[in-house]
Design a protein around this motif. Structure first.
Motif, PDB file in Angstrom:
ATOM      1  N   HIS A  73      -7.276 -12.483  -0.152  1.00  0.00           N
ATOM      2  CA  HIS A  73      -7.903 -12.113  -1.579  1.00  0.00           C
ATOM      3  C   HIS A  73      -7.742 -10.432  -1.330  1.00  0.00           C
ATOM      4  N   TRP A  74      -7.371 -10.255  -2.643  1.00  0.00           N
ATOM      5  CA  TRP A  74      -7.530  -8.693  -3.038  1.00  0.00           C
ATOM      6  C   TRP A  74      -8.244  -8.691  -4.423  1.00  0.00           C
ATOM      7  N   SER A  75      -8.952  -7.896  -4.670  1.00  0.00           N
ATOM      8  CA  SER A  75      -9.853  -7.938  -5.803  1.00  0.00           C
ATOM      9  C   SER A  75      -9.481  -6.557  -6.493  1.00  0.00           C
ATOM     10  N   ASP A  76      -9.150  -6.296  -7.745  1.00  0.00           N
ATOM     11  CA  ASP A  76      -9.074  -4.995  -8.691  1.00  0.00           C
ATOM     12  C   ASP A  76     -10.353  -4.446  -8.806  1.00  0.00           C
ATOM     13  N   GLN A  77     -10.542  -3.446  -9.261  1.00  0.00           N
ATOM     14  CA  GLN A  77     -11.663  -2.817  -9.639  1.00  0.00           C
ATOM     15  C   GLN A  77     -12.534  -3.561 -10.901  1.00  0.00           C
ATOM     16  N   ASP A  78     -11.999  -4.464 -11.424  1.00  0.00           N
ATOM     17  CA  ASP A  78     -12.625  -5.435 -12.292  1.00  0.00           C
ATOM     18  C   ASP A  78     -13.409  -6.567 -11.618  1.00  0.00           C
ATOM     19  N   GLY A  79     -13.080  -6.811 -10.399  1.00  0.00           N
ATOM     20  CA  GLY A  79     -13.607  -7.879  -9.660  1.00  0.00           C
ATOM     21  C   GLY A  79     -12.789  -8.971  -9.677  1.00  0.00           C
ATOM     22  N   SER A  88      -6.765  10.069   0.866  1.00  0.00           N
ATOM     23  CA  SER A  88      -6.229   8.670   1.236  1.00  0.00           C
ATOM     24  C   SER A  88      -6.777   7.722   0.493  1.00  0.00           C
ATOM     25  N   PRO A  89      -5.947   6.484   0.266  1.00  0.00           N
ATOM     26  CA  PRO A  89      -6.118   5.492  -0.348  1.00  0.00           C
ATOM     27  C   PRO A  89      -7.400   4.630  -0.218  1.00  0.00           C
ATOM     28  N   ARG A  90      -8.000   4.025  -1.012  1.00  0.00           N
ATOM     29  CA  ARG A  90      -9.008   3.106  -0.704  1.00  0.00           C
ATOM     30  C   ARG A  90      -8.787   1.509  -1.276  1.00  0.00           C
ATOM     31  N   VAL A  91      -7.540   1.353  -1.673  1.00  0.00           N
ATOM     32  CA  VAL A  91      -7.172   0.239  -2.310  1.00  0.00           C
ATOM     33  C   VAL A  91      -7.099  -1.125  -1.210  1.00  0.00           C
ATOM     34  N   SER A  92      -6.770  -0.743  -0.149  1.00  0.00           N
ATOM     35  CA  SER A  92      -7.260  -2.046   0.879  1.00  0.00           C
ATOM     36  C   SER A  92      -8.580  -2.400   1.075  1.00  0.00           C
ATOM     37  N   TYR A  93      -9.693  -1.511   0.671  1.00  0.00           N
ATOM     38  CA  TYR A  93     -10.924  -1.805   0.970  1.00  0.00           C
ATOM     39  C   TYR A  93     -11.357  -2.972   0.376  1.00  0.00           C
ATOM     40  N   SER A  94     -10.806  -3.528  -0.743  1.00  0.00           N
ATOM     41  CA  SER A  94     -11.063  -4.949  -1.377  1.00  0.00           C
ATOM     42  C   SER A  94     -10.169  -6.008  -0.978  1.00  0.00           C
ATOM     43  N   THR A  95      -9.526  -5.968   0.274  1.00  0.00           N
ATOM     44  CA  THR A  95      -8.866  -6.999   1.004  1.00  0.00           C
ATOM     45  C   THR A  95      -9.789  -7.900   1.640  1.00  0.00           C
ATOM     46  N   ARG A  96      -9.794  -9.249   1.668  1.00  0.00           N
ATOM     47  CA  ARG A  96     -10.728  -9.941   2.469  1.00  0.00           C
ATOM     48  C   ARG A  96      -9.779 -11.188   3.262  1.00  0.00           C
ATOM     49  N   ILE A  97     -10.257 -11.610   4.009  1.00  0.00           N
ATOM     50  CA  ILE A  97      -9.499 -13.164   4.796  1.00  0.00           C
ATOM     51  C   ILE A  97     -10.437 -14.196   4.754  1.00  0.00           C
ATOM     52  N   ASN A 148      -1.584   3.637   8.728  1.00  0.00           N
ATOM     53  CA  ASN A 148      -3.127   4.303   8.695  1.00  0.00           C
ATOM     54  C   ASN A 148      -3.305   4.741   7.468  1.00  0.00           C
ATOM     55  N   PRO A 149      -4.310   4.265   6.564  1.00  0.00           N
ATOM     56  CA  PRO A 149      -4.445   4.962   5.197  1.00  0.00           C
ATOM     57  C   PRO A 149      -4.806   6.233   5.285  1.00  0.00           C
ATOM     58  N   ARG A 150      -5.613   6.615   6.224  1.00  0.00           N
ATOM     59  CA  ARG A 150      -6.023   7.994   6.429  1.00  0.00           C
ATOM     60  C   ARG A 150      -4.896   9.048   6.729  1.00  0.00           C
ATOM     61  N   SER A 151      -3.607   8.641   7.017  1.00  0.00           N
ATOM     62  CA  SER A 151      -2.582   9.376   7.201  1.00  0.00           C
ATOM     63  C   SER A 151      -1.824   9.623   5.873  1.00  0.00           C
ATOM     64  N   ILE A 152      -2.122   8.761   4.728  1.00  0.00           N
ATOM     65  CA  ILE A 152      -1.261   8.707   3.737  1.00  0.00           C
ATOM     66  C   ILE A 152      -1.991   9.854   2.623  1.00  0.00           C
ATOM     67  N   LYS A 153      -1.249  10.835   2.249  1.00  0.00           N
ATOM     68  CA  LYS A 153      -1.518  11.996   1.344  1.00  0.00           C
ATOM     69  C   LYS A 153      -0.544  12.139   0.509  1.00  0.00           C
TER      70      LYS A 153
END
Length: 188
Positions: free
Chosen positions: A171-177, A109-118, A140-145
């Motif tokens: 705000h969305w941050s990539d892995q470099d912040g 499951s993807p984790r990409v949305s974990y760095s989204t903030r409002i 639902n990210p848990r259903s995306i495989k």
């Protein structure tokens, strides 16, 4: 085992709210980058390209914040264990479209949305874990495989913001912040 997972899903939003409300809108000491040319402000509908750590690999995505839906104080009362502590706060749901750009399909499951903030009027809102589950237009990210190159999914995050908010930012941050920012009027 199923009971334990369900209990954790129910308990997590309550625990997060209890911790977050003590510092609602507060500065947690971390600054998000906003003044660099590559990241920074984006026009509504304009995408950003960035990387996200997905397990042991880095994955590349095109990211576009599509909209922010605001709820009511009555909806907030149903989401939290102590409605009095959340008085004056409403849910804000960010709908963000992610298009997978990497060659190798995601195995988990993807984790990409974990760095989204409002952010609301310059202050970060309070995350409510799992509140967007089942929301129309949100997957639902848990259903995306097996997410493959070129596929897009809309993932949502819910934050509590003050009811009188005028301007919202996703705000969305990539892995470099590096933070990418989309601005929206707080239309109710």
């Amino acid at each position: 085992m199923l009971y334990r997972k369900t209990a954790l899903r129910v308990a997590a939003p309550v625990a997060v709210l209890a911790l977050a409300l003590t510092a609602c809108g507060g500065d947690d000491g971390k600054k998000e980058a906003t003044g660099k040319a590559k990241p920074g402000a984006r026009a509504t509908g304009q995408s950003a390209t960035g990387e996200s750590k997905e397990g042991l690999v880095s994955a590349t995505y095109d990211v576009t914040a599509q909209k922010v839906e605001l709820g009511t104080e009555a909806e907030t009362a149903k989401m939290v264990s102590d409605p009095e502590a959340a008085k004056g706060l409403i849910p804000a749901v960010a709908h963000v479209k992610y298009t997978y750009k990497s060659a190798t399909a995601l195995a988990q499951s993807p984790r990409v949305s974990y760095s989204t903030r409002i952010w609301a009027d310059g202050r970060r809102g309070t995350l409510i874990v799992g509140a967007a589950d089942g929301k129309q237009g949100c997957e639902n990210p848990r259903s995306i495989k097996g997410w493959k190159k070129g596929e897009s999914h809309v993932l949502c995050e819910t934050y509590l913001v003050p009811e009188d908010t005028k301007e919202l930012e996703v705000h969305w941050s990539d892995q470099d912040g590096e933070a990418y920012i989309w601005k929206f009027a707080a239309d109710k």
